[in-house]
Design a protein around this motif. Structure first.
Motif, PDB file in Angstrom:
ATOM      1  N   VAL A 298       0.875  -1.181   0.000  1.00 27.85           N
ATOM      2  CA  VAL A 298       0.000   0.000   0.000  1.00 27.85           C
ATOM      3  C   VAL A 298       0.904   1.219   0.000  1.00 27.85           C
ATOM      4  O   VAL A 298       1.553   1.520   1.004  1.00 27.85           O
ATOM      5  CB  VAL A 298      -0.927   0.009   1.228  1.00 27.85           C
ATOM      6  N   ILE A 299       0.956   1.909  -1.131  1.00 28.16           N
ATOM      7  CA  ILE A 299       1.829   3.081  -1.266  1.00 28.16           C
ATOM      8  C   ILE A 299       0.948   4.304  -1.520  1.00 28.16           C
ATOM      9  O   ILE A 299       0.445   4.520  -2.626  1.00 28.16           O
ATOM     10  CB  ILE A 299       2.850   2.890  -2.406  1.00 28.16           C
ATOM     11  N   ASN A 300       0.740   5.091  -0.480  1.00 30.19           N
ATOM     12  CA  ASN A 300      -0.102   6.283  -0.590  1.00 30.19           C
ATOM     13  C   ASN A 300       0.566   7.320  -1.485  1.00 30.19           C
ATOM     14  O   ASN A 300       1.763   7.597  -1.343  1.00 30.19           O
ATOM     15  CB  ASN A 300      -0.350   6.895   0.786  1.00 30.19           C
ATOM     16  N   THR A 301      -0.209   7.891  -2.391  1.00 26.67           N
ATOM     17  CA  THR A 301       0.329   8.938  -3.247  1.00 26.67           C
ATOM     18  C   THR A 301       0.415  10.245  -2.461  1.00 26.67           C
ATOM     19  O   THR A 301      -0.392  10.512  -1.561  1.00 26.67           O
ATOM     20  CB  THR A 301      -0.543   9.115  -4.500  1.00 26.67           C
ATOM     21  N   ALA A 302       1.415  11.059  -2.779  1.00 25.35           N
ATOM     22  CA  ALA A 302       1.735  12.236  -1.960  1.00 25.35           C
ATOM     23  C   ALA A 302       0.569  13.210  -1.871  1.00 25.35           C
ATOM     24  O   ALA A 302       0.234  13.699  -0.776  1.00 25.35           O
ATOM     25  CB  ALA A 302       2.972  12.928  -2.521  1.00 25.35           C
ATOM     26  N   GLU A 303      -0.053  13.530  -3.001  1.00 21.80           N
ATOM     27  CA  GLU A 303      -1.139  14.510  -2.992  1.00 21.80           C
ATOM     28  C   GLU A 303      -2.321  14.008  -2.184  1.00 21.80           C
ATOM     29  O   GLU A 303      -2.918  14.752  -1.387  1.00 21.80           O
ATOM     30  CB  GLU A 303      -1.570  14.819  -4.427  1.00 21.80           C
ATOM     31  N   ALA A 304      -2.674  12.728  -2.362  1.00 20.54           N
ATOM     32  CA  ALA A 304      -3.801  12.166  -1.617  1.00 20.54           C
ATOM     33  C   ALA A 304      -3.494  12.097  -0.129  1.00 20.54           C
ATOM     34  O   ALA A 304      -4.370  12.354   0.711  1.00 20.54           O
ATOM     35  CB  ALA A 304      -4.141  10.782  -2.162  1.00 20.54           C
ATOM     36  N   ALA A 305      -2.254  11.750   0.226  1.00 23.89           N
ATOM     37  CA  ALA A 305      -1.877  11.690   1.637  1.00 23.89           C
ATOM     38  C   ALA A 305      -1.947  13.067   2.286  1.00 23.89           C
ATOM     39  O   ALA A 305      -2.368  13.203   3.445  1.00 23.89           O
ATOM     40  CB  ALA A 305      -0.483  11.098   1.778  1.00 23.89           C
ATOM     41  N   ALA A 306      -1.545  14.092   1.554  1.00 22.89           N
ATOM     42  CA  ALA A 306      -1.617  15.453   2.085  1.00 22.89           C
ATOM     43  C   ALA A 306      -3.064  15.881   2.307  1.00 22.89           C
ATOM     44  O   ALA A 306      -3.401  16.501   3.326  1.00 22.89           O
ATOM     45  CB  ALA A 306      -0.917  16.422   1.135  1.00 22.89           C
ATOM     46  N   LEU A 307      -3.938  15.537   1.349  1.00 21.49           N
ATOM     47  CA  LEU A 307      -5.356  15.848   1.502  1.00 21.49           C
ATOM     48  C   LEU A 307      -5.935  15.098   2.695  1.00 21.49           C
ATOM     49  O   LEU A 307      -6.700  15.668   3.496  1.00 21.49           O
ATOM     50  CB  LEU A 307      -6.109  15.468   0.223  1.00 21.49           C
ATOM     51  N   ALA A 308      -5.560  13.819   2.847  1.00 22.80           N
ATOM     52  CA  ALA A 308      -6.051  13.030   3.974  1.00 22.80           C
ATOM     53  C   ALA A 308      -5.606  13.631   5.301  1.00 22.80           C
ATOM     54  O   ALA A 308      -6.375  13.670   6.273  1.00 22.80           O
ATOM     55  CB  ALA A 308      -5.563  11.585   3.843  1.00 22.80           C
ATOM     56  N   ALA A 309      -4.373  14.116   5.369  1.00 23.80           N
ATOM     57  CA  ALA A 309      -3.872  14.720   6.603  1.00 23.80           C
ATOM     58  C   ALA A 309      -4.652  15.984   6.953  1.00 23.80           C
ATOM     59  O   ALA A 309      -4.964  16.231   8.129  1.00 23.80           O
ATOM     60  CB  ALA A 309      -2.390  15.020   6.468  1.00 23.80           C
ATOM     61  N   ARG A 310      -4.969  16.791   5.940  1.00 22.69           N
ATOM     62  CA  ARG A 310      -5.755  18.007   6.197  1.00 22.69           C
ATOM     63  C   ARG A 310      -7.159  17.646   6.679  1.00 22.69           C
ATOM     64  O   ARG A 310      -7.696  18.271   7.608  1.00 22.69           O
ATOM     65  CB  ARG A 310      -5.825  18.869   4.939  1.00 22.69           C
ATOM     66  N   ALA A 311      -7.758  16.639   6.060  1.00 21.03           N
ATOM     67  CA  ALA A 311      -9.095  16.206   6.474  1.00 21.03           C
ATOM     68  C   ALA A 311      -9.061  15.639   7.892  1.00 21.03           C
ATOM     69  O   ALA A 311      -9.969  15.879   8.693  1.00 21.03           O
ATOM     70  CB  ALA A 311      -9.629  15.163   5.496  1.00 21.03           C
ATOM     71  N   ALA A 312      -8.015  14.891   8.207  1.00 20.38           N
ATOM     72  CA  ALA A 312      -7.874  14.337   9.549  1.00 20.38           C
ATOM     73  C   ALA A 312      -7.740  15.445  10.585  1.00 20.38           C
ATOM     74  O   ALA A 312      -8.325  15.374  11.676  1.00 20.38           O
ATOM     75  CB  ALA A 312      -6.670  13.400   9.594  1.00 20.38           C
ATOM     76  N   ALA A 313      -6.962  16.476  10.257  1.00 21.42           N
ATOM     77  CA  ALA A 313      -6.797  17.594  11.181  1.00 21.42           C
ATOM     78  C   ALA A 313      -8.127  18.284  11.449  1.00 21.42           C
ATOM     79  O   ALA A 313      -8.416  18.682  12.584  1.00 21.42           O
ATOM     80  CB  ALA A 313      -5.783  18.583  10.620  1.00 21.42           C
ATOM     81  N   ALA A 314      -8.939  18.409  10.414  1.00 29.14           N
ATOM     82  CA  ALA A 314     -10.254  19.022  10.593  1.00 29.14           C
ATOM     83  C   ALA A 314     -11.168  18.135  11.429  1.00 29.14           C
ATOM     84  O   ALA A 314     -12.028  18.623  12.161  1.00 29.14           O
ATOM     85  CB  ALA A 314     -10.892  19.298   9.230  1.00 29.14           C
ATOM     86  N   ALA A 315     -10.967  16.810  11.336  1.00 29.72           N
ATOM     87  CA  ALA A 315     -11.850  15.876  12.023  1.00 29.72           C
ATOM     88  C   ALA A 315     -11.490  15.675  13.485  1.00 29.72           C
ATOM     89  O   ALA A 315     -12.368  15.611  14.351  1.00 29.72           O
ATOM     90  CB  ALA A 315     -11.833  14.531  11.300  1.00 29.72           C
TER      91      ALA A 315
END
Length: 391
Positions: A298-315
């Protein structure tokens, strides 16, 4: 106030769905009733629904605004061949089958996200809610891909979550790059003549060959790979013989290899074969290797991982988001979806558990308290991936 919070209002319903799915588990590619339950819920939320994709897979589609962009959110439908020992009032009704990994929770939370977003579609574009069969060892995500998943439902990225016992409760972890390992499996047979134990000179001994192989194969980890490179080679089954005074004709072994670097797949296959052949020749027996390539990493792509981190911070708040941590040598067939479409896989901290209470154990209990965290994460992720355009 809580009664004005749609996620707080929805959470008990999601938990009830989770308990229903938990009580009625189905194994990979047999998730007929689970898929029907999911499809009926999605239709009741007003989504477009397609069933039978890659077996029992279901996709629900929600559109908002006029945007042409699309993302996928994925959950798993299948349970495990595990005897449940939790004693819960909603325990499995099917003997020997249990949701011992949390797929019941993942599916229920994705249904919750579909309902939440259908009631307040604060995004511009399309979300495909992907419910896949047979994540556990059967490669259900690849079956969906082979059935045209991303041709029929094109996305710019696909996302998934997994509850993770042992990660602090209330945290979300997602990293760019490898998060889960690749897995290859192999079967090996040593065959010879066998013999009566009183006359071993009249035959040969596959047991001795198997023992030598079990010791020698670990040189792959200790001597053939850079010691700073994560890799595991484990033997998991050894079978042979059924009489106390007869050396058997055949010994059968099964094992697995785990790694992050895809190139190690070729290396492991070659070296396991060479070691098996060498051991067989020195013991006067034959060796037959069946090496099976399994899930990629499972290799997360950089752009998607960055978006996921921002969403996680909001959550859950920025202090509860982890983007730098050691990946797991566990495996996950969501790897096929990320490889095909790009995306990110995140761990949802489920808190500490006791011995025997972790994933795939008969006493495993999904932590329902993570439900609102995941609903907020999915809501924030969709809003960030498919933002509304200001008028």
């Amino acid at each position: 106030m809580l009664h004005n919070d749609p996620i707080a209002r929805l959470t008990p319903e999601v938990v009830a769905w989770r308990h229903h799915i938990h009580a009625n588990p189905e194994l990979g590619f047999q998730e007929v009733e689970t898929a029907r339950f999911v499809a009926e819920k999605l239709r009741s939320f007003g989504l477009e629904v397609q069933e039978g994709i890659g077996g029992t897979g279901v996709v629900g589609t929600l559109r908002a605004g006029s945007g042409k962009r699309a993302i996928g959110l994925r959950a798993e439908l299948d349970a495990l061949p595990v005897i449940e020992r939790t004693g819960l009032p909603y325990a499995s009704k099917t003997e020997g089958v249990m949701h011992a990994c949390g797929h019941d929770g993942h599916s229920a939370m994705l249904l919750g996200a579909a309902k939440l977003l259908s009631e307040a579609p604060d995004f511009d574009g399309t979300v495909h809610f992907i419910f896949q069969p047979a994540e556990e060892n059967e490669g259900g995500s690849m079956k969906m891909i082979e059935a045209g998943l991303f041709e029929r439902f094109p996305v710019e990225a696909v996302y998934a979550v997994h509850n993770w016992p042992g990660v602090p409760f209330g945290t979300i972890a997602a990293r760019a790059g490898a998060q889960m390992a690749a897995v290859d499996n192999f079967e090996l047979r040593f065959s010879g003549l066998g013999a009566h134990v009183a006359m071993p000179h009249l035959g040969d001994d596959p047991i001795l060959a198997a023992g030598a192989f079990i010791q020698s194969v670990q040189r792959i980890v200790s001597r053939a790979v850079d010691p700073q490179t994560p890799i595991v080679v484990s033997l998991t089954q050894v079978h042979g013989g059924n009489v106390g005074n007869i050396v058997p004709k055949e010994i059968w072994l099964q094992g697995t290899c785990r790694f992050f670097d895809p190139a190690l797949s070729d290396l492991c296959e070659r070296l396991i074969g060479e070691i098996a052949d060498g051991v067989a020749a020195s013991h006067g027996v034959s060796a037959i290797l069946d090496y099976k390539r399994g899930y990629p990493p499972v290799i997360n792509t950089a752009e998607a991982a960055a978006l996921a981190a921002r969403a996680a911070a909001a959550a859950v708040g920025p202090d509860n988001v982890s983007t730098e941590f050691k990946p797991s040598l566990g495996c996950e067939d969501f790897a096929f979806m990320i490889r095909a479409a790009g995306g990110c896989y995140a761990w949802i901290g489920a808190g500490e558990v006791g011995p025997g209470e972790g994933l795939h154990g008969g006493r495993y209990v999904f932590n329902d308290a993570i439900v609102p965290h995941v609903l907020r994460y999915w809501q924030s992720l969709v809003a960030g991936a498919l933002p509304k355009v200001a008028p």
